[in-house]
Design a protein around this motif. Sequence first.
Motif, short mmCIF file in Angstrom:
data_model
loop_
_atom_site.label_atom_id
_atom_site.label_comp_id
_atom_site.label_asym_id
_atom_site.label_seq_id
_atom_site.Cartn_x
_atom_site.Cartn_y
_atom_site.Cartn_z
N ARG A 15 0.84 -1.24 0.02
CA ARG A 15 0.01 -0.07 -0.05
C ARG A 15 0.93 1.28 0.15
N ALA A 16 0.54 2.02 -0.81
CA ALA A 16 1.43 3.38 -1.03
C ALA A 16 0.96 4.41 -0.19
N THR A 17 1.83 4.81 1.07
CA THR A 17 1.37 5.42 2.19
C THR A 17 1.78 7.17 2.08
N SER A 18 2.58 7.23 0.77
CA SER A 18 3.04 8.59 0.61
C SER A 18 3.00 8.60 -0.98
N PRO A 19 2.85 9.86 -1.28
CA PRO A 19 3.02 10.14 -2.71
C PRO A 19 4.33 9.67 -3.41
N CYS A 41 -1.95 0.70 -9.55
CA CYS A 41 -1.83 1.89 -8.96
C CYS A 41 -2.54 3.14 -9.33
N TYR A 42 -3.61 2.90 -10.24
CA TYR A 42 -4.61 3.82 -10.71
C TYR A 42 -5.57 3.94 -9.71
N TYR A 43 -6.40 5.28 -9.64
CA TYR A 43 -7.45 5.31 -8.73
C TYR A 43 -8.63 4.32 -9.50
N GLY A 44 -9.69 4.31 -8.67
CA GLY A 44 -10.77 3.47 -8.84
C GLY A 44 -11.58 3.94 -10.19
N ALA A 45 -11.83 5.22 -10.51
CA ALA A 45 -12.49 5.69 -11.59
C ALA A 45 -11.84 5.23 -13.00
N GLY A 77 -2.43 18.38 1.05
CA GLY A 77 -3.71 17.64 1.61
C GLY A 77 -3.58 16.15 0.99
N ASP A 78 -4.68 15.98 0.51
CA ASP A 78 -4.93 14.56 -0.38
C ASP A 78 -4.57 14.49 -1.82
N THR A 79 -4.06 15.41 -2.35
CA THR A 79 -3.65 15.46 -3.60
C THR A 79 -2.07 15.85 -3.73
N LYS A 110 -5.50 10.84 -2.69
CA LYS A 110 -5.59 9.77 -1.76
C LYS A 110 -7.05 9.12 -1.75
N GLU A 111 -6.97 7.89 -2.14
CA GLU A 111 -8.31 7.16 -1.98
C GLU A 111 -8.54 5.99 -1.01
N ASN A 112 -9.46 6.16 -0.15
CA ASN A 112 -9.49 5.09 0.76
C ASN A 112 -8.36 4.78 1.65
N GLY A 113 -7.48 5.99 1.99
CA GLY A 113 -6.20 5.86 2.66
C GLY A 113 -5.08 5.74 1.96
N GLU A 114 -5.07 5.32 0.72
CA GLU A 114 -4.02 5.01 -0.15
C GLU A 114 -3.81 5.86 -1.27
#
Length: 120
Positions: A15-19, A41-45, A77-79, A110-114
Amino acid sequence: MSLILLAAGSGCKSRATSPKELVDKYFSSAVKQDYETTYSCYYGAYRAKIDKNEYIKHRKEASALQSYKIISLTQEGDTAQAEVLLTFAPSERLKRTEPVSTTVKEDLIKENGEWKIKVW
């Protein structure tokens, strides 16, 4: 008992915990041509629209990534956004006898903490 702990601990590393961990996982898996990991590694969408097998097939047909170097990485933040220098191997199919380099920008979210690669 220690083998179980070792196996459980190594699972957490995926799990990637940092960018930076995500960028390293994404590009190092592409260098190894482990496109299943690259796809993860890609986001859900993105994964909802692009079939994993089609993605892997397309990547195997493309020019092989030889190396990468993170030029910059900023997080808010989360981006986050990474600027990465990519070097692709020579390619007979593309009639390229020398490696070629290019710089890309990758958006991360950041998606679902990852951390994940955001496309579109």
